[in-house]
Scaffold this motif. Structure first.
Motif, PDB file in Angstrom:
ATOM      1  N   LYS A 145      13.643  37.773 -22.780  1.00 27.87           N
ATOM      2  CA  LYS A 145      15.114  37.695 -22.861  1.00 27.87           C
ATOM      3  C   LYS A 145      15.744  38.116 -21.541  1.00 27.87           C
ATOM      4  CE  LYS A 145      15.824  37.974 -27.739  1.00 27.87           C
ATOM      5  NZ  LYS A 145      14.637  38.563 -28.377  1.00 27.87           N
ATOM      6  N   GLU A 146      15.147  39.144 -20.931  1.00 27.87           N
ATOM      7  CA  GLU A 146      15.653  39.628 -19.657  1.00 27.87           C
ATOM      8  C   GLU A 146      15.465  38.539 -18.591  1.00 27.87           C
ATOM      9  OE1 GLU A 146      13.928  41.185 -21.918  1.00 27.87           O
ATOM     10  OE2 GLU A 146      14.227  43.364 -21.894  1.00 27.87           O
ATOM     11  N   ALA A 147      14.313  37.848 -18.661  1.00 28.62           N
ATOM     12  CA  ALA A 147      14.065  36.766 -17.695  1.00 28.62           C
ATOM     13  C   ALA A 147      15.070  35.634 -17.904  1.00 28.62           C
ATOM     14  CB  ALA A 147      12.635  36.248 -17.852  1.00 28.62           C
ATOM     15  N   ASP A 148      15.315  35.283 -19.177  1.00 29.28           N
ATOM     16  CA  ASP A 148      16.329  34.248 -19.470  1.00 29.28           C
ATOM     17  C   ASP A 148      17.676  34.654 -18.896  1.00 29.28           C
ATOM     18  OD1 ASP A 148      14.529  32.758 -20.898  1.00 29.28           O
ATOM     19  OD2 ASP A 148      15.248  33.390 -22.889  1.00 29.28           O
ATOM     20  N   ALA A 149      18.011  35.938 -19.046  1.00 28.30           N
ATOM     21  CA  ALA A 149      19.322  36.419 -18.576  1.00 28.30           C
ATOM     22  C   ALA A 149      19.470  36.165 -17.074  1.00 28.30           C
ATOM     23  CB  ALA A 149      19.488  37.909 -18.894  1.00 28.30           C
ATOM     24  N   ILE A 150      18.409  36.420 -16.311  1.00 32.87           N
ATOM     25  CA  ILE A 150      18.481  36.191 -14.858  1.00 32.87           C
ATOM     26  C   ILE A 150      18.624  34.693 -14.565  1.00 32.87           C
ATOM     27  CG2 ILE A 150      17.249  36.388 -12.649  1.00 32.87           C
ATOM     28  CD1 ILE A 150      15.982  38.953 -13.654  1.00 32.87           C
ATOM     29  N   GLU A 151      17.809  33.882 -15.232  1.00 30.52           N
ATOM     30  CA  GLU A 151      17.859  32.436 -14.958  1.00 30.52           C
ATOM     31  C   GLU A 151      19.233  31.861 -15.336  1.00 30.52           C
ATOM     32  OE1 GLU A 151      14.283  31.264 -16.990  1.00 30.52           O
ATOM     33  OE2 GLU A 151      13.028  32.104 -15.383  1.00 30.52           O
ATOM     34  N   ASN A 152      19.798  32.348 -16.445  1.00 24.54           N
ATOM     35  CA  ASN A 152      21.130  31.873 -16.840  1.00 24.54           C
ATOM     36  C   ASN A 152      22.199  32.305 -15.841  1.00 24.54           C
ATOM     37  OD1 ASN A 152      19.998  30.738 -19.065  1.00 24.54           O
ATOM     38  ND2 ASN A 152      20.560  32.393 -20.485  1.00 24.54           N
ATOM     39  N   ALA A 153      22.038  33.525 -15.302  1.00 22.36           N
ATOM     40  CA  ALA A 153      23.023  34.018 -14.325  1.00 22.36           C
ATOM     41  C   ALA A 153      22.963  33.192 -13.040  1.00 22.36           C
ATOM     42  CB  ALA A 153      22.786  35.497 -14.022  1.00 22.36           C
ATOM     43  N   VAL A 154      21.757  32.784 -12.640  1.00 23.71           N
ATOM     44  CA  VAL A 154      21.619  31.934 -11.445  1.00 23.71           C
ATOM     45  C   VAL A 154      22.292  30.580 -11.711  1.00 23.71           C
ATOM     46  CG1 VAL A 154      19.967  30.647 -10.007  1.00 23.71           C
ATOM     47  CG2 VAL A 154      19.531  33.056 -10.562  1.00 23.71           C
ATOM     48  N   SER A 155      22.063  30.050 -12.894  1.00 19.37           N
ATOM     49  CA  SER A 155      22.648  28.765 -13.248  1.00 19.37           C
ATOM     50  C   SER A 155      24.187  28.853 -13.254  1.00 19.37           C
ATOM     51  CB  SER A 155      22.112  28.340 -14.614  1.00 19.37           C
ATOM     52  OG  SER A 155      22.554  27.058 -14.913  1.00 19.37           O
ATOM     53  N   ALA A 156      24.715  29.953 -13.805  1.00 23.26           N
ATOM     54  CA  ALA A 156      26.177  30.132 -13.852  1.00 23.26           C
ATOM     55  C   ALA A 156      26.750  30.250 -12.440  1.00 23.26           C
ATOM     56  CB  ALA A 156      26.518  31.375 -14.679  1.00 23.26           C
ATOM     57  N   TYR A 157      26.036  30.945 -11.581  1.00 18.98           N
ATOM     58  CA  TYR A 157      26.462  31.072 -10.170  1.00 18.98           C
ATOM     59  C   TYR A 157      26.539  29.690  -9.516  1.00 18.98           C
ATOM     60  CZ  TYR A 157      24.938  31.568  -5.212  1.00 18.98           C
ATOM     61  OH  TYR A 157      24.765  31.432  -3.855  1.00 18.98           O
ATOM     62  N   LEU A 158      25.536  28.846  -9.761  1.00 20.95           N
ATOM     63  CA  LEU A 158      25.550  27.492  -9.178  1.00 20.95           C
ATOM     64  C   LEU A 158      26.692  26.666  -9.779  1.00 20.95           C
ATOM     65  CD1 LEU A 158      21.699  26.706  -9.172  1.00 20.95           C
ATOM     66  CD2 LEU A 158      23.109  27.241  -7.168  1.00 20.95           C
ATOM     67  N   ASP A 159      26.927  26.838 -11.094  1.00 22.60           N
ATOM     68  CA  ASP A 159      28.045  26.139 -11.755  1.00 22.60           C
ATOM     69  C   ASP A 159      29.373  26.497 -11.108  1.00 22.60           C
ATOM     70  OD1 ASP A 159      26.568  24.788 -13.625  1.00 22.60           O
ATOM     71  OD2 ASP A 159      26.782  26.326 -15.192  1.00 22.60           O
ATOM     72  N   GLU A 160      29.504  27.762 -10.686  1.00 21.14           N
ATOM     73  CA  GLU A 160      30.765  28.196 -10.078  1.00 21.14           C
ATOM     74  C   GLU A 160      30.967  27.601  -8.685  1.00 21.14           C
ATOM     75  OE1 GLU A 160      31.134  32.559 -12.309  1.00 21.14           O
ATOM     76  OE2 GLU A 160      30.159  32.412 -10.358  1.00 21.14           O
ATOM     77  N   GLY A 161      29.930  26.948  -8.172  1.00 26.48           N
ATOM     78  CA  GLY A 161      30.091  26.234  -6.890  1.00 26.48           C
ATOM     79  C   GLY A 161      29.690  27.032  -5.667  1.00 26.48           C
ATOM     80  N   TYR A 162      29.056  28.183  -5.858  1.00 25.15           N
ATOM     81  CA  TYR A 162      28.627  28.962  -4.691  1.00 25.15           C
ATOM     82  C   TYR A 162      27.301  28.422  -4.153  1.00 25.15           C
ATOM     83  CZ  TYR A 162      32.144  32.240  -6.291  1.00 25.15           C
ATOM     84  OH  TYR A 162      33.319  32.799  -6.684  1.00 25.15           O
ATOM     85  N   ARG A 163      27.180  28.415  -2.825  1.00 19.80           N
ATOM     86  CA  ARG A 163      25.947  27.933  -2.196  1.00 19.80           C
ATOM     87  C   ARG A 163      25.663  28.748  -0.932  1.00 19.80           C
ATOM     88  NH1 ARG A 163      26.312  25.539  -6.374  1.00 19.80           N
ATOM     89  NH2 ARG A 163      26.297  23.297  -6.759  1.00 19.80           N
ATOM     90  N   THR A 164      24.407  29.109  -0.719  1.00 22.38           N
ATOM     91  CA  THR A 164      24.023  29.652   0.587  1.00 22.38           C
ATOM     92  C   THR A 164      23.855  28.463   1.545  1.00 22.38           C
ATOM     93  OG1 THR A 164      21.818  29.750  -0.398  1.00 22.38           O
ATOM     94  CG2 THR A 164      22.940  31.860  -0.029  1.00 22.38           C
ATOM     95  N   ALA A 165      23.728  28.759   2.841  1.00 23.07           N
ATOM     96  CA  ALA A 165      23.755  27.706   3.870  1.00 23.07           C
ATOM     97  C   ALA A 165      22.716  26.606   3.638  1.00 23.07           C
ATOM     98  CB  ALA A 165      23.539  28.343   5.237  1.00 23.07           C
ATOM     99  N   ASP A 166      21.532  26.990   3.147  1.00 21.23           N
ATOM    100  CA  ASP A 166      20.442  26.005   2.989  1.00 21.23           C
ATOM    101  C   ASP A 166      20.749  24.899   1.989  1.00 21.23           C
ATOM    102  OD1 ASP A 166      20.377  28.208   1.161  1.00 21.23           O
ATOM    103  OD2 ASP A 166      18.410  27.572   0.483  1.00 21.23           O
TER     104      ASP A 166
END
Ligand code: IPM
Ligand code: MG
Length: 360
Positions: free
Chosen positions: A313-334
């Motif tokens: 569940k903790e692993a899912d929480a991290i993966e979902n948070a990464v997905s939500a961050y990408l949904d919000e439109g944030y990107r590092t330079a790469d």
């Protein structure tokens, strides 16, 4: 639960990306009531500078005695001219061998938010990219004899590639087991038209196939596989292959998903103590600039929770948070593209933490 994590920040961008993963782990500990204790371990170029050895014995001991190891990246130009057996990479190879982590699992999965970042045509990407490379990690040419001999001033270099039946069988079983938990398709990759070690590889895989009748086994030559990964990646579910082929194919596979900076990996052996690291290198050219993508390392921490600490569940929480961050439109330079919001390494870590929620 309490878990003791050995932390290797390493060289180049290693320290900055590992710091973000630790920020995420600390937030997980808060949300779920766990305690993560961290022990710093020197490995790679920084260990050469400090101790004259890329992995001193006591550092390896700290890793073996931990519950798992989180690693950033090692190496850099500064150490390019040290003898081969003292290079930063040698520390990494000794760590993998010392921990006995023979099975390296490298996912190649496209995040829907990053479909545009793939260099492949849209019609190929749209068919789906979601496969895993199971790479043998502590055998083959990486661990054979390496030497350079001189006769009358002329050099001759030797690298020996050996695989025993036992070594092939134990990684083959991981390949079949991994496929069994997914779409039950295993592709064994080798060079049996040239190499004896590959002919043995192929015959062991076919012997094992009799025990895993629910899994469909196919064989592919490594040069053809390199081509198929860009031509028709949706055909793959699980690829199992030897050490050096896995090294090369996993870089290729990461590129078609958009960025090597996004890909985590787990390395496991007989024990639950695993080694977790992004698959990219230390990128000395961008080190210290706070622009690296820490997601490969953050997702490696998620894999640690899932595979070594039994915290799905903790692993899912991290993966979902990464997905939500990408949904919000944030990107590092790469992975930056038009219309997105560019952020640095530590800001990326903080934004992912903001999206972390306790999953029940
Ligand atoms: C990797 C890296 C390493 C490898 C290097 C740094 C020794 O390329 O993890 O893929 O070749 O295994
Ligand atoms: Mg590599």
């Amino acid at each position: 639960m309490t878990e003791n994590i050995a932390v290797i920040r390493g060289d180049g961008i290693g320290p900055e990306i590992v710091d973000q993963a630790i920020k995420v782990l600390d937030r997980i500990a808060e949300l779920y009531g766990h305690t993560f204790n961290y022990t710093d371990v020197d490995m790679g170029g920084c260990a050469i500078d400090k101790w004259g050895d890329p992995l001193p014995e006591d550092m390896l001991k700290k890793c073996v005695e931990s519950d798992s190891v989180l690693l950033g990246a090692v190496g850099g130009e500064k150490w390019n001219n040290v003898p081969g057996n003292m290079r930063p990479e040698k520390g990494l190879l000794r760590l993998r061998a010392g921990m006995g982590v023979y099975s390296n699992n490298r996912p190649a999965k496209i995040w829907p938010q990053l479909a545009d970042a793939s260099p492949l045509k849209k019609e190929i990407v749209d068919k789906g990219i979601d496969f895993i490379i199971v790479r043998e990690l502590i055998g083959g040419i990486y661990f054979g004899e390496h030497k350079t001999e001189y006769t009358n001033g002329k050099a001759r270099a030797v690298d020996i590639l050996t695989y025993s039946e036992e070594e092939i069988e134990r990684i083959g079983r991981i390949g079949f087991e991994t496929a069994r938990k997914r779409n039950k398709k295993l592709c064994s990759v080798e060079k049996s038209n040239v190499l004896d070690s590959s002919r043995l590889w192929k015959s062991v895989m076919h012997r094992l196939a009799n025990e895993y009748t629910d899994v469909e086994l196919s064989d592919m030559l490594v040069d053809n596989c390199a081509m198929q990964i860009v031509k028709n990646p949706s055909q793959f579910d699980v690829i199992v292959t030897e050490n050096m082929f896995g090294d090369i194919l996993s870089d290729e596979a990461s590129m078609i998903t958009g960025s090597i900076g996004m890909i985590p990996s787990s390395s496991l052996g007989a024990a639950s103590c695993g080694l977790y690291e992004p698959i990219h290198g230390s990128a000395p050219d961008i080190a210290g600039k706070d622009i690296a993508n820490p997601i490969g390392t953050i997702l490696s921490a998620a894999m640690m929770l899932r595979f070594s600490f039994d915290m799905p569940k903790e692993a899912d929480a991290i993966e979902n948070a990464v997905s939500a961050y990408l949904d919000e439109g944030y990107r590092t330079a790469d992975i930056m593209s038009a219309g997105k919001i560019q952020v640095g390494c530590s800001e990326c870590g903080s934004l992912i933490i903001k999206n972390l929620k306790r999953e029940e």
